[in-house]
Design a protein around this motif. Structure first.
Motif, PDB file in Angstrom:
ATOM      1  N   GLY A 265       0.802  -1.218   0.000  1.00  0.00           N
ATOM      2  CA  GLY A 265       0.000   0.000   0.000  1.00  0.00           C
ATOM      3  C   GLY A 265       0.833   1.265   0.000  1.00  0.00           C
ATOM      4  N   GLN A 266       2.065   1.186   0.503  1.00  0.00           N
ATOM      5  CA  GLN A 266       2.955   2.341   0.528  1.00  0.00           C
ATOM      6  C   GLN A 266       3.872   2.418  -0.688  1.00  0.00           C
ATOM      7  OE1 GLN A 266       4.953   2.996   4.408  1.00  0.00           O
ATOM      8  NE2 GLN A 266       3.764   1.224   5.123  1.00  0.00           N
ATOM      9  N   ALA A 267       3.981   1.339  -1.442  1.00  0.00           N
ATOM     10  CA  ALA A 267       4.928   1.280  -2.556  1.00  0.00           C
ATOM     11  C   ALA A 267       4.553   2.268  -3.652  1.00  0.00           C
ATOM     12  CB  ALA A 267       4.975  -0.128  -3.129  1.00  0.00           C
ATOM     13  N   ASP A 268       5.590   2.846  -4.297  1.00  0.00           N
ATOM     14  CA  ASP A 268       5.332   3.703  -5.454  1.00  0.00           C
ATOM     15  C   ASP A 268       5.826   3.095  -6.761  1.00  0.00           C
ATOM     16  OD1 ASP A 268       8.031   3.989  -4.991  1.00  0.00           O
ATOM     17  OD2 ASP A 268       8.011   6.163  -4.775  1.00  0.00           O
ATOM     18  N   LEU A 269       6.522   1.935  -6.691  1.00  0.00           N
ATOM     19  CA  LEU A 269       6.938   1.242  -7.912  1.00  0.00           C
ATOM     20  C   LEU A 269       7.041  -0.249  -7.633  1.00  0.00           C
ATOM     21  CD1 LEU A 269       7.885   1.393 -10.890  1.00  0.00           C
ATOM     22  CD2 LEU A 269      10.238   1.521 -10.026  1.00  0.00           C
ATOM     23  N   ILE A 270       6.419  -1.047  -8.488  1.00  0.00           N
ATOM     24  CA  ILE A 270       6.552  -2.506  -8.472  1.00  0.00           C
ATOM     25  C   ILE A 270       7.355  -2.898  -9.702  1.00  0.00           C
ATOM     26  CG2 ILE A 270       5.363  -4.710  -8.367  1.00  0.00           C
ATOM     27  CD1 ILE A 270       4.700  -2.837  -6.020  1.00  0.00           C
ATOM     28  N   VAL A 271       8.478  -3.541  -9.487  1.00  0.00           N
ATOM     29  CA  VAL A 271       9.259  -4.080 -10.595  1.00  0.00           C
ATOM     30  C   VAL A 271       8.899  -5.556 -10.715  1.00  0.00           C
ATOM     31  CG1 VAL A 271      11.545  -4.476 -11.573  1.00  0.00           C
ATOM     32  CG2 VAL A 271      11.109  -2.443 -10.166  1.00  0.00           C
ATOM     33  N   SER A 272       8.108  -5.879 -11.727  1.00  0.00           N
ATOM     34  CA  SER A 272       7.599  -7.228 -11.938  1.00  0.00           C
ATOM     35  C   SER A 272       8.554  -7.983 -12.855  1.00  0.00           C
ATOM     36  CB  SER A 272       6.196  -7.152 -12.567  1.00  0.00           C
ATOM     37  OG  SER A 272       5.823  -8.386 -13.122  1.00  0.00           O
ATOM     38  N   VAL A 273       9.190  -9.026 -12.340  1.00  0.00           N
ATOM     39  CA  VAL A 273      10.192  -9.781 -13.098  1.00  0.00           C
ATOM     40  C   VAL A 273       9.656 -11.182 -13.384  1.00  0.00           C
ATOM     41  CG1 VAL A 273      12.571 -10.597 -13.171  1.00  0.00           C
ATOM     42  CG2 VAL A 273      12.011  -8.478 -11.935  1.00  0.00           C
ATOM     43  N   GLY A 274       9.365 -11.442 -14.654  1.00  0.00           N
ATOM     44  CA  GLY A 274       8.896 -12.766 -15.046  1.00  0.00           C
ATOM     45  C   GLY A 274       7.532 -13.119 -14.489  1.00  0.00           C
ATOM     46  N   CYS A 275       6.645 -12.144 -14.379  1.00  0.00           N
ATOM     47  CA  CYS A 275       5.291 -12.357 -13.852  1.00  0.00           C
ATOM     48  C   CYS A 275       4.273 -12.139 -14.967  1.00  0.00           C
ATOM     49  CB  CYS A 275       4.964 -11.374 -12.721  1.00  0.00           C
ATOM     50  SG  CYS A 275       6.128 -11.342 -11.360  1.00  0.00           S
ATOM     51  N   SER A 276       3.187 -12.900 -14.927  1.00  0.00           N
ATOM     52  CA  SER A 276       2.111 -12.694 -15.898  1.00  0.00           C
ATOM     53  C   SER A 276       1.163 -11.581 -15.477  1.00  0.00           C
ATOM     54  CB  SER A 276       1.319 -13.997 -16.086  1.00  0.00           C
ATOM     55  OG  SER A 276       0.697 -14.380 -14.868  1.00  0.00           O
ATOM     56  N   LEU A 277       1.296 -11.106 -14.232  1.00  0.00           N
ATOM     57  CA  LEU A 277       0.464 -10.024 -13.698  1.00  0.00           C
ATOM     58  C   LEU A 277      -1.016 -10.368 -13.774  1.00  0.00           C
ATOM     59  CD1 LEU A 277       2.435  -6.961 -15.116  1.00  0.00           C
ATOM     60  CD2 LEU A 277       2.377  -7.781 -12.756  1.00  0.00           C
ATOM     61  N   ALA A 278      -1.336 -11.542 -13.279  1.00  0.00           N
ATOM     62  CA  ALA A 278      -2.723 -11.980 -13.238  1.00  0.00           C
ATOM     63  C   ALA A 278      -3.519 -11.143 -12.246  1.00  0.00           C
ATOM     64  CB  ALA A 278      -2.798 -13.454 -12.856  1.00  0.00           C
ATOM     65  N   ARG A 279      -4.828 -11.211 -12.366  1.00  0.00           N
ATOM     66  CA  ARG A 279      -5.698 -10.396 -11.510  1.00  0.00           C
ATOM     67  C   ARG A 279      -5.469 -10.699 -10.020  1.00  0.00           C
ATOM     68  NH1 ARG A 279     -10.462  -7.414 -11.694  1.00  0.00           N
ATOM     69  NH2 ARG A 279     -10.383  -7.445 -13.970  1.00  0.00           N
ATOM     70  N   HIS A 280      -5.362 -11.979  -9.668  1.00  0.00           N
ATOM     71  CA  HIS A 280      -5.157 -12.325  -8.265  1.00  0.00           C
ATOM     72  C   HIS A 280      -3.815 -11.821  -7.753  1.00  0.00           C
ATOM     73  CE1 HIS A 280      -8.711 -14.614  -7.297  1.00  0.00           C
ATOM     74  NE2 HIS A 280      -8.612 -15.306  -8.417  1.00  0.00           N
ATOM     75  N   ASN A 281      -2.835 -11.731  -8.620  1.00  0.00           N
ATOM     76  CA  ASN A 281      -1.503 -11.258  -8.234  1.00  0.00           C
ATOM     77  C   ASN A 281      -1.557  -9.830  -7.684  1.00  0.00           C
ATOM     78  OD1 ASN A 281       1.536 -10.507 -10.126  1.00  0.00           O
ATOM     79  ND2 ASN A 281       1.280 -10.881  -7.951  1.00  0.00           N
ATOM     80  N   ALA A 282      -2.429  -9.015  -8.264  1.00  0.00           N
ATOM     81  CA  ALA A 282      -2.576  -7.625  -7.815  1.00  0.00           C
ATOM     82  C   ALA A 282      -3.804  -7.438  -6.937  1.00  0.00           C
ATOM     83  CB  ALA A 282      -2.659  -6.691  -9.024  1.00  0.00           C
ATOM     84  N   ASP A 283      -4.434  -8.554  -6.550  1.00  0.00           N
ATOM     85  CA  ASP A 283      -5.686  -8.502  -5.786  1.00  0.00           C
ATOM     86  C   ASP A 283      -6.683  -7.575  -6.479  1.00  0.00           C
ATOM     87  OD1 ASP A 283      -7.430  -9.242  -3.833  1.00  0.00           O
ATOM     88  OD2 ASP A 283      -6.571  -7.996  -2.257  1.00  0.00           O
ATOM     89  N   GLY A 284      -6.807  -7.775  -7.799  1.00  0.00           N
ATOM     90  CA  GLY A 284      -7.756  -6.999  -8.585  1.00  0.00           C
ATOM     91  C   GLY A 284      -7.395  -5.536  -8.722  1.00  0.00           C
ATOM     92  N   GLY A 285      -6.134  -5.167  -8.423  1.00  0.00           N
ATOM     93  CA  GLY A 285      -5.707  -3.775  -8.505  1.00  0.00           C
ATOM     94  C   GLY A 285      -5.693  -3.061  -7.166  1.00  0.00           C
TER      95      GLY A 285
END
Length: 549
Positions: A265-285
């Motif tokens: 919740g405090q982060a200002d940048l997520i560096v996603s390495v080798g992720c499909s960025l599925a909906r559950h991964n981001a808890d729906g945003g």
């Protein structure tokens, strides 16, 4: 004289699938028998779905292509839950399925199989020319490897039974036809833009997925996070990749701990390495509402599962991309601190106050006892359903010792996954965490585990219900009869199959029971009665109680 099925068995054996998971019928049994005679290990299951589900776990654990065989008609239609799960999880898999005989005008198991298979996201190839059948089967393995999805080959069994008339040598196996490609390094211009974005961030999280695992990018991701003073996290399938790093906040997504959710919740940048960025991964945003997302991937994209998942991209192999970024960004302290490391190490995953019962266990206590007692080198398998949140919270377990496949949201796969892992890792002990509703869907596979002398311990969090459904119905204020069934005596059922069975009333007994099973091995079921009034954080967020009218 050899038959076509003999030649097909030779082709399959040359692919070295490791294990073939099979349920025999008229349309595949000759092939399967010949394949086993050639030395391919065979696991003969009791349900066709379980053959494919076990092959999924075997492929995920070994990094190879899973292999299963089923008969035609009902044998094929039983796969309609497993195939989409494999397709959505990106698991390479080949199924040799029989087809009805072509020479007969009518056959009671005849059905147009292709539409069923293609509807799941898998590929289907009907092989109706005997001379081409070996090539079609070999090419199915190649397609599965390249496209990372299931491929089903349908072969009429009257054609399989014909005499093989070919004279050519055995085909080269699919692994010899794969392009030999070097990992993709980042382009300098893209690298410069990504490094500038990282240098401008104050609170960074480096999040690794299965692409990072497969590329061996774990150390590079850790080095990047350390240089930026950032934190580490993983997707659920990659959980445990940074299990020994004090600044790893664990799983990113619906299964995130209280501490992880606060940090995201405090982060200002997520560096996603080798992720499909599925909906559950981001808890729906909802997980990182203030953060931009930089995706490092060989095939980056902005949209994923109906939402904008990333807004900055670096096309590169996961390891090479993370290494290049670590060398291109400025060193700084970031938000790492001794206090944060202590919180990560000591705070409970879910610190909520929940109703307690003197006769039933809190699932959080069950998992804490197992985390303390189970050896670190045992293979752990996490099933699906409400209980799986709790059993994913075992932070000391490395990624290569923990398996979960949840992309289709289906329960009932746990025991099959455990079969696949046990076949892939025959020297290891395998512990499955499952729910009572899930285990009962395919409890017949206890007999399979016993017949094949597999070392599988099944720990069942028994709430007497379909856990997710009971909590949703209660939140809606609706009757719960269709989801609450009472606590089946699973230990007695296990003993009825000939397995070890025990009801776990006292968690203090866990260390001794673990030591005993470590000595004896075999197939065992521990029936653990848990409080059905305790809700996981996932359920509390998604289904809060509705106000009374």
């Amino acid at each position: 004289m050899i038959r076509v099925y003999d030649r097909l068995a030779q082709v399959a054996a040359q692919e070295r699938p490791g294990t073939c998971f099979a349920l025999l019928g008229d349309a595949n049994m000759n092939f399967a028998v010949r394949l086993g005679a050639l030395g391919c290990p065979m696991i003969h299951v009791r349900h066709e779905h379980c053959a494919v589900a076990a092959a999924m776990a075997h492929a995920r654990k070994t990094g190879g292509v899973g292999f299963a065989t089923v008969t035609c008609g009902p044998g094929l239609t039983q796969l309609m839950t497993a195939l989409p799960a494999a397709a959505r999880a990106g698991i390479p898999l080949v199924v040799l399925a029989g087809e009805a005989p072509l020479r007969q005008a009518w056959y009671n198991q005849a059905i147009d199989q292709a539409p069923f298979v293609t509807a799941t996201g898998a590929a289907y190839h009907a092989a109706h020319w005997p001379a081409r059948m070996p090539t079609v089967l070999r090419d199915a393995f190649l397609q599965a490897r390249q496209e990372r999805r299931p491929v089903v080959v349908g072969m009429p069994f009257d054609l399989q039974n014909q005499t093989w008339e070919g004279t050519e040598d055995l085909l080269a196996p699919s692994r010899d036809l794969l392009p030999d490609l070097a990992p993709i390094p980042p382009h300098p211009n893209d690298l410069a833009r990504a490094a500038a974005l990282i240098d401008g961030a104050e609170r960074l999280v480096v999040m690794a997925g299965l692409g990072a695992v497969e590329a061996g990018a774990g150390p590079a991701c850790a080095a990047l996070a350390e240089r930026c003073g950032g934190l580490l996290a993983t997707t659920l399938p990659a959980r445990g990749l940074f299990h020994d790093d004090p600044f790893c906040i664990g799983i990113a997504g619906g299964f995130s701990t209280d501490t992880a959710r606060d940090c995201f919740g405090q982060a200002d940048l997520i560096v996603s390495v080798g992720c499909s960025l599925a909906r559950h991964n981001a808890d729906g945003g909802a997980l990182w509402p203030q953060a931009r997302v930089l995706q490092v991937d060989v095939s980056p994209r902005s949209l994923s599962q109906g939402r904008v998942a990333s807004d900055a991209h670096l096309r590169a192999d996961a390891r090479l991309g993370a290494e290049a970024l670590a060398g291109a960004v400025a060193r700084r302290d970031g938000w790492r601190s001794a206090a944060l490391a202590d919180r990560i190490a000591t705070a409970p995953a879910d610190g909520s106050v929940q109703p307690q019962s003197p006769d039933l266990h809190d699932p959080r206590d069950v998992v804490a006892a197992l985390e303390a007692a189970l050896p670190r080198d045992w293979q752990l398998v996490n099933s699906s359903g409400h209980c799986s949140y709790y059993t994913a919270q075992m932070p000391s377990r490395p990624q290569h010792r923990f398996l979960t496949i949840r992309e289709f949201g289906a329960i009932g796969n746990g025991l099959s996954f455990a079969l696949g892992v046990a076949a892939a890792c025959p020297e290891d002990r395998v512990v499955l965490f499952d729910g009572d509703g899930s285990l009962l869907m395919h409890v017949q596979e206890l007999e399979t585990a016993l017949r094949h002398d597999l070392n599988i311990l099944i720990v069942v969090l028994n709430d007497g219900a379909y856990g997710s459904e009971i909590h949703k119905l209660r939140a809606e204020g609706l009757p719960e009869e269709g989801a609450f069934f009472g606590r089946t005596d699973l230990a007695a059922i296990a003993r009825g199959f000939g397995a070890q069975g025990r009801t776990l009333d006292d968690l203090a007994a866990v260390p001794g029971l673990v030591a005993n099973w470590a000595a004896t091995g075999g197939t065992a079921v521990w029936d653990v009665p848990v409080n059905d009034r305790i809700l996981s954080p996932v359920m509390r967020r998604a289904h809060p109680p509705k106000a009374a009218h």
